[in-house]
Design a protein around this motif. Sequence first.
Motif, PDB file in Angstrom:
ATOM      1  N   UNK A   1       0.833  -1.210   0.000  1.00 55.28           N
ATOM      2  CA  UNK A   1       0.000   0.000   0.000  1.00 55.28           C
ATOM      3  C   UNK A   1       0.866   1.258   0.000  1.00 55.28           C
ATOM      4  N   UNK A   2       1.988   1.234   0.721  1.00 56.97           N
ATOM      5  CA  UNK A   2       2.915   2.368   0.730  1.00 56.97           C
ATOM      6  C   UNK A   2       3.527   2.569  -0.655  1.00 56.97           C
ATOM      7  N   UNK A   3       3.922   1.474  -1.303  1.00 55.60           N
ATOM      8  CA  UNK A   3       4.484   1.537  -2.650  1.00 55.60           C
ATOM      9  C   UNK A   3       3.482   2.130  -3.634  1.00 55.60           C
ATOM     10  N   UNK A   4       2.254   1.667  -3.583  1.00 53.22           N
ATOM     11  CA  UNK A   4       1.217   2.156  -4.497  1.00 53.22           C
ATOM     12  C   UNK A   4       0.931   3.629  -4.248  1.00 53.22           C
ATOM     13  N   UNK A   5       0.871   4.028  -2.987  1.00 55.10           N
ATOM     14  CA  UNK A   5       0.625   5.429  -2.646  1.00 55.10           C
ATOM     15  C   UNK A   5       1.753   6.321  -3.176  1.00 55.10           C
ATOM     16  N   UNK A   6       3.001   5.893  -2.977  1.00 52.85           N
ATOM     17  CA  UNK A   6       4.145   6.661  -3.467  1.00 52.85           C
ATOM     18  C   UNK A   6       4.127   6.754  -4.991  1.00 52.85           C
ATOM     19  N   UNK A   7       3.817   5.654  -5.651  1.00 54.27           N
ATOM     20  CA  UNK A   7       3.728   5.641  -7.116  1.00 54.27           C
ATOM     21  C   UNK A   7       2.664   6.628  -7.597  1.00 54.27           C
ATOM     22  N   UNK A   8       1.478   6.576  -6.992  1.00 55.51           N
ATOM     23  CA  UNK A   8       0.383   7.457  -7.413  1.00 55.51           C
ATOM     24  C   UNK A   8       0.730   8.923  -7.185  1.00 55.51           C
ATOM     25  N   UNK A   9       1.374   9.240  -6.071  1.00 56.51           N
ATOM     26  CA  UNK A   9       1.786  10.619  -5.791  1.00 56.51           C
ATOM     27  C   UNK A   9       2.805  11.095  -6.820  1.00 56.51           C
ATOM     28  N   UNK A  10       3.797  10.281  -7.101  1.00 54.48           N
ATOM     29  CA  UNK A  10       4.823  10.631  -8.084  1.00 54.48           C
ATOM     30  C   UNK A  10       4.215  10.803  -9.470  1.00 54.48           C
ATOM     31  N   UNK A  11       3.318   9.910  -9.841  1.00 57.32           N
ATOM     32  CA  UNK A  11       2.682   9.987 -11.157  1.00 57.32           C
ATOM     33  C   UNK A  11       1.880  11.282 -11.302  1.00 57.32           C
ATOM     34  N   UNK A  12       1.134  11.675 -10.269  1.00 58.34           N
ATOM     35  CA  UNK A  12       0.365  12.927 -10.312  1.00 58.34           C
ATOM     36  C   UNK A  12       1.284  14.127 -10.493  1.00 58.34           C
ATOM     37  N   UNK A  13       2.397  14.145  -9.764  1.00 59.89           N
ATOM     38  CA  UNK A  13       3.354  15.255  -9.865  1.00 59.89           C
ATOM     39  C   UNK A  13       3.981  15.314 -11.255  1.00 59.89           C
ATOM     40  N   UNK A  14       4.318  14.151 -11.803  1.00 54.40           N
ATOM     41  CA  UNK A  14       4.944  14.128 -13.127  1.00 54.40           C
ATOM     42  C   UNK A  14       3.938  14.496 -14.213  1.00 54.40           C
ATOM     43  N   UNK A  15       2.692  14.057 -14.074  1.00 54.01           N
ATOM     44  CA  UNK A  15       1.663  14.415 -15.049  1.00 54.01           C
ATOM     45  C   UNK A  15       1.369  15.905 -15.024  1.00 54.01           C
ATOM     46  N   UNK A  16       1.482  16.519 -13.849  1.00 53.66           N
ATOM     47  CA  UNK A  16       1.201  17.949 -13.718  1.00 53.66           C
ATOM     48  C   UNK A  16       2.210  18.789 -14.494  1.00 53.66           C
ATOM     49  N   UNK A  17       3.453  18.327 -14.571  1.00 49.74           N
ATOM     50  CA  UNK A  17       4.457  19.110 -15.301  1.00 49.74           C
ATOM     51  C   UNK A  17       4.470  18.766 -16.786  1.00 49.74           C
ATOM     52  N   UNK A  18       3.808  17.677 -17.168  1.00 47.74           N
ATOM     53  CA  UNK A  18       3.608  17.293 -18.563  1.00 47.74           C
ATOM     54  C   UNK A  18       4.897  17.154 -19.363  1.00 47.74           C
ATOM     55  N   UNK A  19       5.987  16.839 -18.695  1.00 47.78           N
ATOM     56  CA  UNK A  19       7.259  16.685 -19.400  1.00 47.78           C
ATOM     57  C   UNK A  19       7.816  15.272 -19.309  1.00 47.78           C
ATOM     58  N   UNK A  20       7.336  14.527 -18.360  1.00 45.28           N
ATOM     59  CA  UNK A  20       7.917  13.223 -18.090  1.00 45.28           C
ATOM     60  C   UNK A  20       6.850  12.136 -18.070  1.00 45.28           C
ATOM     61  N   UNK A  21       7.314  10.926 -18.206  1.00 43.47           N
ATOM     62  CA  UNK A  21       6.459   9.750 -18.086  1.00 43.47           C
ATOM     63  C   UNK A  21       7.165   8.792 -17.134  1.00 43.47           C
ATOM     64  N   UNK A  22       6.410   8.085 -16.325  1.00 38.61           N
ATOM     65  CA  UNK A  22       7.009   7.149 -15.387  1.00 38.61           C
ATOM     66  C   UNK A  22       6.666   5.719 -15.794  1.00 38.61           C
ATOM     67  N   UNK A  23       7.659   4.861 -15.738  1.00 39.40           N
ATOM     68  CA  UNK A  23       7.464   3.441 -16.034  1.00 39.40           C
ATOM     69  C   UNK A  23       8.318   2.664 -15.046  1.00 39.40           C
ATOM     70  N   UNK A  24       7.744   1.662 -14.419  1.00 34.98           N
ATOM     71  CA  UNK A  24       8.485   0.840 -13.466  1.00 34.98           C
ATOM     72  C   UNK A  24       8.805  -0.491 -14.131  1.00 34.98           C
ATOM     73  N   UNK A  25      10.090  -0.844 -14.135  1.00 37.22           N
ATOM     74  CA  UNK A  25      10.546  -2.085 -14.734  1.00 37.22           C
ATOM     75  C   UNK A  25      11.297  -2.869 -13.679  1.00 37.22           C
TER      76      UNK A  25
END
Length: 72
Positions: free
Chosen positions: A43-67
């Motif tokens: 749940x902590x991992x998912x929360x951190x991922x969702x927070x990071x994704x929202x921040x990155x989407x807001x700046x519209x310059x980056x995309x996040x992918x976890x491999x």
Amino acid sequence: MKLKITCRCGSEFDILATLKNRGPIVCPSCGVELPNEMSTDIKTLISAYNTLKKKMNACDLYEIQIIDSTKN
């Protein structure tokens, strides 16, 4: 994001980034709970991922992918 979990009973199930479950994560086939600390960590991992994704989407310059680099 999607996490795939394989239970000892052989069942596989996914944990999605949209997880809203507040209790422990449970195998849908056999009903065995993941140990509490594992549920909390997921749940902590998912929360951190969702927070990071929202921040990155807001700046519209980056995309996040976890491999997972531990898999071949």
